[in-house]
Design an enzyme around this catalytic site. Sequence first.
Site, PDB file in Angstrom:
ATOM      1  N   ARG A  19       5.447  52.739   3.766  1.00  0.00           N
ATOM      2  CA  ARG A  19       7.016  52.238   3.764  1.00  0.00           C
ATOM      3  C   ARG A  19       7.576  52.409   5.043  1.00  0.00           C
ATOM      4  O   ARG A  19       7.452  53.506   5.720  1.00  0.00           O
ATOM      5  CB  ARG A  19       7.769  52.914   2.889  1.00  0.00           C
ATOM      6  CG  ARG A  19       7.312  52.442   1.398  1.00  0.00           C
ATOM      7  CD  ARG A  19       7.955  53.022   0.307  1.00  0.00           C
ATOM      8  NE  ARG A  19       7.185  52.575  -1.017  1.00  0.00           N
ATOM      9  CZ  ARG A  19       7.618  51.690  -1.869  1.00  0.00           C
ATOM     10  NH1 ARG A  19       8.671  50.990  -1.507  1.00  0.00           N
ATOM     11  NH2 ARG A  19       6.772  51.538  -2.891  1.00  0.00           N
ATOM     12  N   LEU A  75      10.417  53.724   7.565  1.00  0.00           N
ATOM     13  CA  LEU A  75      11.467  54.532   7.496  1.00  0.00           C
ATOM     14  C   LEU A  75      12.955  53.977   8.033  1.00  0.00           C
ATOM     15  O   LEU A  75      12.708  53.376   9.270  1.00  0.00           O
ATOM     16  CB  LEU A  75      11.203  56.061   8.062  1.00  0.00           C
ATOM     17  CG  LEU A  75      10.042  56.636   7.126  1.00  0.00           C
ATOM     18  CD1 LEU A  75       9.761  57.888   7.877  1.00  0.00           C
ATOM     19  CD2 LEU A  75      10.382  56.940   5.775  1.00  0.00           C
ATOM     20  N   ASN A 109       3.302  58.892  13.672  1.00  0.00           N
ATOM     21  CA  ASN A 109       2.512  58.227  12.860  1.00  0.00           C
ATOM     22  C   ASN A 109       1.241  57.976  13.776  1.00  0.00           C
ATOM     23  O   ASN A 109       1.276  58.239  14.836  1.00  0.00           O
ATOM     24  CB  ASN A 109       3.244  57.043  12.711  1.00  0.00           C
ATOM     25  CG  ASN A 109       2.354  55.938  12.040  1.00  0.00           C
ATOM     26  OD1 ASN A 109       1.884  56.336  11.083  1.00  0.00           O
ATOM     27  ND2 ASN A 109       2.196  54.598  12.158  1.00  0.00           N
ATOM     28  N   HIS A 137      -2.005  55.279  14.160  1.00  0.00           N
ATOM     29  CA  HIS A 137      -2.172  53.808  14.008  1.00  0.00           C
ATOM     30  C   HIS A 137      -3.599  53.319  14.401  1.00  0.00           C
ATOM     31  O   HIS A 137      -3.990  53.978  15.397  1.00  0.00           O
ATOM     32  CB  HIS A 137      -1.244  52.950  14.487  1.00  0.00           C
ATOM     33  CG  HIS A 137      -1.292  51.429  14.333  1.00  0.00           C
ATOM     34  ND1 HIS A 137      -0.771  50.801  13.180  1.00  0.00           N
ATOM     35  CD2 HIS A 137      -1.839  50.512  15.062  1.00  0.00           C
ATOM     36  CE1 HIS A 137      -1.149  49.448  13.177  1.00  0.00           C
ATOM     37  NE2 HIS A 137      -1.719  49.327  14.259  1.00  0.00           N
ATOM     38  N   ASP A 178       9.946  55.057  15.807  1.00  0.00           N
ATOM     39  CA  ASP A 178      11.303  54.446  15.766  1.00  0.00           C
ATOM     40  C   ASP A 178      11.566  53.564  14.797  1.00  0.00           C
ATOM     41  O   ASP A 178      11.131  53.309  13.751  1.00  0.00           O
ATOM     42  CB  ASP A 178      11.647  54.234  17.224  1.00  0.00           C
ATOM     43  CG  ASP A 178      10.857  52.910  17.696  1.00  0.00           C
ATOM     44  OD1 ASP A 178      10.092  52.139  16.763  1.00  0.00           O
ATOM     45  OD2 ASP A 178      10.867  52.501  18.979  1.00  0.00           O
ATOM     46  N   ASP A 201       5.299  50.376  13.965  1.00  0.00           N
ATOM     47  CA  ASP A 201       4.176  50.630  14.990  1.00  0.00           C
ATOM     48  C   ASP A 201       4.478  50.540  16.508  1.00  0.00           C
ATOM     49  O   ASP A 201       3.992  49.938  17.296  1.00  0.00           O
ATOM     50  CB  ASP A 201       2.981  49.659  14.611  1.00  0.00           C
ATOM     51  CG  ASP A 201       2.554  49.837  13.089  1.00  0.00           C
ATOM     52  OD1 ASP A 201       2.513  50.923  12.668  1.00  0.00           O
ATOM     53  OD2 ASP A 201       1.940  48.810  12.629  1.00  0.00           O
ATOM     54  N   ALA A 253     -12.432  58.539  14.536  1.00  0.00           N
ATOM     55  CA  ALA A 253     -11.605  59.120  15.726  1.00  0.00           C
ATOM     56  C   ALA A 253     -10.172  59.506  15.331  1.00  0.00           C
ATOM     57  O   ALA A 253      -9.777  60.410  15.895  1.00  0.00           O
ATOM     58  CB  ALA A 253     -11.534  57.847  16.608  1.00  0.00           C
ATOM     59  N   GLU A 254      -9.547  58.969  14.272  1.00  0.00           N
ATOM     60  CA  GLU A 254      -8.279  59.262  14.060  1.00  0.00           C
ATOM     61  C   GLU A 254      -8.484  60.896  13.500  1.00  0.00           C
ATOM     62  O   GLU A 254      -7.438  61.581  13.870  1.00  0.00           O
ATOM     63  CB  GLU A 254      -7.812  58.663  12.526  1.00  0.00           C
ATOM     64  CG  GLU A 254      -7.398  57.301  13.219  1.00  0.00           C
ATOM     65  CD  GLU A 254      -6.850  56.453  11.789  1.00  0.00           C
ATOM     66  OE1 GLU A 254      -6.043  55.431  11.899  1.00  0.00           O
ATOM     67  OE2 GLU A 254      -7.265  56.963  10.681  1.00  0.00           O
TER      68      GLU A 254
HETATM   69  C1  GRF Z   1      -5.095  55.265   8.731  1.00  0.00           C
HETATM   70  O1  GRF Z   1      -6.031  54.542   9.107  1.00  0.00           O
HETATM   71  C2  GRF Z   1      -3.901  55.356   9.540  1.00  0.00           C
HETATM   72  O2  GRF Z   1      -4.344  54.672  10.841  1.00  0.00           O
HETATM   73  C3  GRF Z   1      -3.079  54.310   9.032  1.00  0.00           C
HETATM   74  O3  GRF Z   1      -3.418  54.606   7.655  1.00  0.00           O
HETATM   75  C4  GRF Z   1      -4.404  55.179   7.475  1.00  0.00           C
HETATM   76  C5  GRF Z   1      -4.388  56.382   6.549  1.00  0.00           C
HETATM   77  O4  GRF Z   1      -5.624  56.496   5.817  1.00  0.00           O
HETATM   78  N1  GRF Z   1      -1.589  54.361   9.419  1.00  0.00           N
HETATM   79  P1  GRF Z   1      -5.851  57.933   5.249  1.00  0.00           P
HETATM   80  O5  GRF Z   1      -4.815  57.760   3.897  1.00  0.00           O
HETATM   81  O6  GRF Z   1      -5.380  59.032   6.142  1.00  0.00           O
HETATM   82  O7  GRF Z   1      -7.119  58.158   4.817  1.00  0.00           O
END
Ligand code: GRF
Length: 189
Positions: free
Chosen positions: A92, A94, A108, A110, A142, A146, A174-175
């Site tokens: 959602r 903000l 965040n 992305h 902001d 994204d 990678a995240e």
């Molecule tokens: C991630 O891939 C992130 O980039 C996006 O939402 C996904 C969330 O995945 N904003 P998770 O719930 O952390 O597995």
Amino acid sequence: MKLGILGSGKGSNCRAILEAIRDGKLKAEVAVVISDVFDAPILGIAREFAVPNAFLPPGHFRTRLEPAVEEQLVKMLRDADVDLVVLAGFMRVLKAPMLQAFPRRIINIHPSLLPQFPGLEAWKQALAAGATETGCTVHYVDDKIDHGDVIRQIKVPVLPNDTAETLHARIQAAEHELYPRAIAQLAAS
Ligand code: GRF
């Protein structure tokens, strides 16, 4: 640094942050995990790590919280003494109540190298564009989707035989490296 994590889904980034804290790689505390989805797995992950957690009924809008609900979210995060709000798959947008209550204190993650491929399913956008490289970005939130100053990024190659699933999995791995590192960077600054 006290974190408040917001998520709507599976919570793999939330898990990566909690594991980094448990393993001593990130000096922070998750004060609360909040979801707008009653049965979101992210709430189960919070329970697994004994972190306070809550379901916040979002109201009748589809892409944002009802204003009164967003005020309630601000109160919940303030009551938990949160320093940094961490969006981890929170679906959602903000608005003013949160943005004004936590200026430059909402981040965040992305799944692209922003400003490339904002919006949904960014890995599919990268494939469709024929990109040879994509990645993931942690950025300040902001009032645009994204958008906002980039804090840290990791590049991820797009391989010749990639499907949406294989590329998404490589970006998510990678995240899970990037998010704890970006939070540690902010905690140290
Ligand atoms: C991630 O891939 C992130 O980039 C996006 O939402 C996904 C969330 O995945 N904003 P998770 O719930 O952390 O597995």
